[in-house]
Scaffold this motif. Structure first.
Motif, PDB file in Angstrom:
ATOM      1  N   UNK A 167      -6.017   4.600  11.964  1.00 50.95           N
ATOM      2  CA  UNK A 167      -4.914   4.809  11.029  1.00 50.95           C
ATOM      3  C   UNK A 167      -4.761   3.651  10.046  1.00 50.95           C
ATOM      4  N   UNK A 168      -5.499   2.567  10.261  1.00 54.22           N
ATOM      5  CA  UNK A 168      -5.376   1.397   9.385  1.00 54.22           C
ATOM      6  C   UNK A 168      -6.590   1.305   8.471  1.00 54.22           C
ATOM      7  N   UNK A 169      -6.356   1.319   7.180  1.00 54.58           N
ATOM      8  CA  UNK A 169      -7.407   1.125   6.200  1.00 54.58           C
ATOM      9  C   UNK A 169      -7.388  -0.332   5.760  1.00 54.58           C
ATOM     10  N   UNK A 170      -8.469  -1.041   5.994  1.00 59.20           N
ATOM     11  CA  UNK A 170      -8.574  -2.451   5.640  1.00 59.20           C
ATOM     12  C   UNK A 170      -9.236  -2.563   4.261  1.00 59.20           C
ATOM     13  N   UNK A 171      -8.580  -3.237   3.330  1.00 60.14           N
ATOM     14  CA  UNK A 171      -9.114  -3.294   1.963  1.00 60.14           C
ATOM     15  C   UNK A 171      -8.730  -4.590   1.257  1.00 60.14           C
ATOM     16  N   UNK A 172      -9.599  -5.018   0.341  1.00 58.90           N
ATOM     17  CA  UNK A 172      -9.294  -6.190  -0.495  1.00 58.90           C
ATOM     18  C   UNK A 172      -8.807  -5.773  -1.877  1.00 58.90           C
ATOM     19  N   UNK A 173      -8.704  -4.488  -2.123  1.00 56.06           N
ATOM     20  CA  UNK A 173      -8.306  -3.988  -3.445  1.00 56.06           C
ATOM     21  C   UNK A 173      -6.828  -3.599  -3.419  1.00 56.06           C
ATOM     22  N   UNK A 174      -5.995  -4.384  -4.093  1.00 49.27           N
ATOM     23  CA  UNK A 174      -4.562  -4.110  -4.105  1.00 49.27           C
ATOM     24  C   UNK A 174      -4.251  -2.742  -4.705  1.00 49.27           C
ATOM     25  N   UNK A 175      -5.110  -2.252  -5.567  1.00 49.05           N
ATOM     26  CA  UNK A 175      -4.886  -0.936  -6.181  1.00 49.05           C
ATOM     27  C   UNK A 175      -4.873   0.177  -5.138  1.00 49.05           C
ATOM     28  N   UNK A 176      -5.495  -0.042  -3.975  1.00 47.23           N
ATOM     29  CA  UNK A 176      -5.522   0.979  -2.925  1.00 47.23           C
ATOM     30  C   UNK A 176      -4.135   1.267  -2.365  1.00 47.23           C
ATOM     31  N   UNK A 177      -3.196   0.350  -2.586  1.00 52.65           N
ATOM     32  CA  UNK A 177      -1.846   0.552  -2.072  1.00 52.65           C
ATOM     33  C   UNK A 177      -1.093   1.596  -2.903  1.00 52.65           C
ATOM     34  N   UNK A 178      -1.708   2.073  -3.961  1.00 57.52           N
ATOM     35  CA  UNK A 178      -1.089   3.129  -4.771  1.00 57.52           C
ATOM     36  C   UNK A 178      -0.847   4.395  -3.945  1.00 57.52           C
ATOM     37  N   UNK A 179      -1.548   4.528  -2.828  1.00 54.25           N
ATOM     38  CA  UNK A 179      -1.368   5.692  -1.952  1.00 54.25           C
ATOM     39  C   UNK A 179      -0.135   5.571  -1.068  1.00 54.25           C
TER      40      UNK A 179
END
Length: 292
Positions: free
Chosen positions: A79-91
């Motif tokens: 359930x946790x998506x690990x990402x370095x792209x702040x734009x991914x938080x748009x979801x």
């Protein structure tokens, strides 16, 4: 505020606090987008969540407790998506920010979050000293900024200090309280003031305890034993400081000193020396106490 279901939580910052916040939401059935600036930080976060879940399972088994269905490590981690792209938080439908207590780091993050997130999204500031009103002032949604001071370890603490900024709306506060209830926590709402309630008191206690060691009145073990034995505290003030991180403690005390201009918040020289030496507490293996 529109009646929009919150299903995905954006968690900004994958340090000790951010990792635990992400874990608690994932265990409660939410999808989580966990953001940090490096893959290394995210990998540490992943290992932290795995370790925490393993310990929870062991503790439950030893106590004869029924294991909750979301305690499976694989299920929670999925359930946790690990990402370095702040734009991914748009979801995300709701955001919890856990960046280091440094306004120069927090401010650009909020400016970017304000740009990429949907207009209705609430930003919860997980802070112990940064004014919530200040955060709201750099966004186009000051009514949707609320403080959420989670305590460490997040999974074991049943209460969260909720801070209402100058522009924070009643709807935003209620959204925060309802969301906390969904993860099994109670929120206590206080006004926006430097240090709020918990840290305005706790940081004075920690700082004064550090002065006792600095002045050779007692060593760190003696100070903590007195608080545990005389007052029934689970941890002494210097053990608590080591758990939080002495670098974070120092930033908080300096923030209080700057905000109030009162000498009672002057940071203890020993605390500053430990931070300068890289002895930040549990996370570095040594602070006021030594950890294996």
């Amino acid at each position: 505020m529109p009646d929009i279901a919150i299903r995905t939580i954006g968690v900004i910052g994958a340090g000790v606090m951010g990792s635990e916040v992400a874990q608690v939401f994932a265990q409660s059935g939410f999808e989580v987008v966990l953001v940090d600036v490096t893959d290394e930080a995210l990998e540490r976060a992943r290992k932290t969540v795995e370790r925490n879940l393993r310990f929870q399972r062991m503790l439950g088994s030893r106590r004869g407790l029924a294991e909750p269905p979301t305690a499976d490590r694989g299920e929670v981690l999925s359930r946790i998506r690990f990402t370095t792209d702040l734009a991914d938080v748009s979801a995300a439908d709701f955001v919890v920010e856990n960046i280091t207590e440094d306004w120069d780091l927090k401010r650009p993050a909020y400016e970017e979050l304000d740009r990429v997130c949907k207009p209705h999204v609430v930003f919860a500031v997980n802070t112990s000293c940064i004014p919530i009103t200040r955060v709201g002032g750099v966004t186009q949604r000051p009514d949707k900024i609320v403080g959420a001071h989670f305590m460490n370890p997040v999974s074991l603490k049943p209460m969260v200090e909720v801070i209402r900024g100058f522009h924070t709306s009643d709807e935003t506060v209620q959204t925060m309280l309802d969301l906390l209830a969904e993860i099994g926590k109670e929120g206590v709402v206080v006004a926006d003031s430097p240090g709020f309630v918990s840290n305005r008191v706790l940081m004075l206690t920690v700082n004064e305890a550090a002065y006792l060691v600095h002045e050779h009145v007692a060593d760190a073990t003696q100070v903590d034993r007195i608080f545990k034995g005389c007052f029934g505290h689970a941890m002494g003030p210097l053990e608590t400081a080591d758990l939080i991180g002495l670098d974070t403690i120092l930033l908080s005390i300096e923030g209080l000193y700057e905000a109030f201009g009162d000498s009672k918040y002057r940071p203890c020289p020993l605390l500053k020396q430990l931070v300068d030496a890289g002895l930040h507490g549990r996370k570095s293996g040594r602070g006021f106490h030594v950890y294996q």
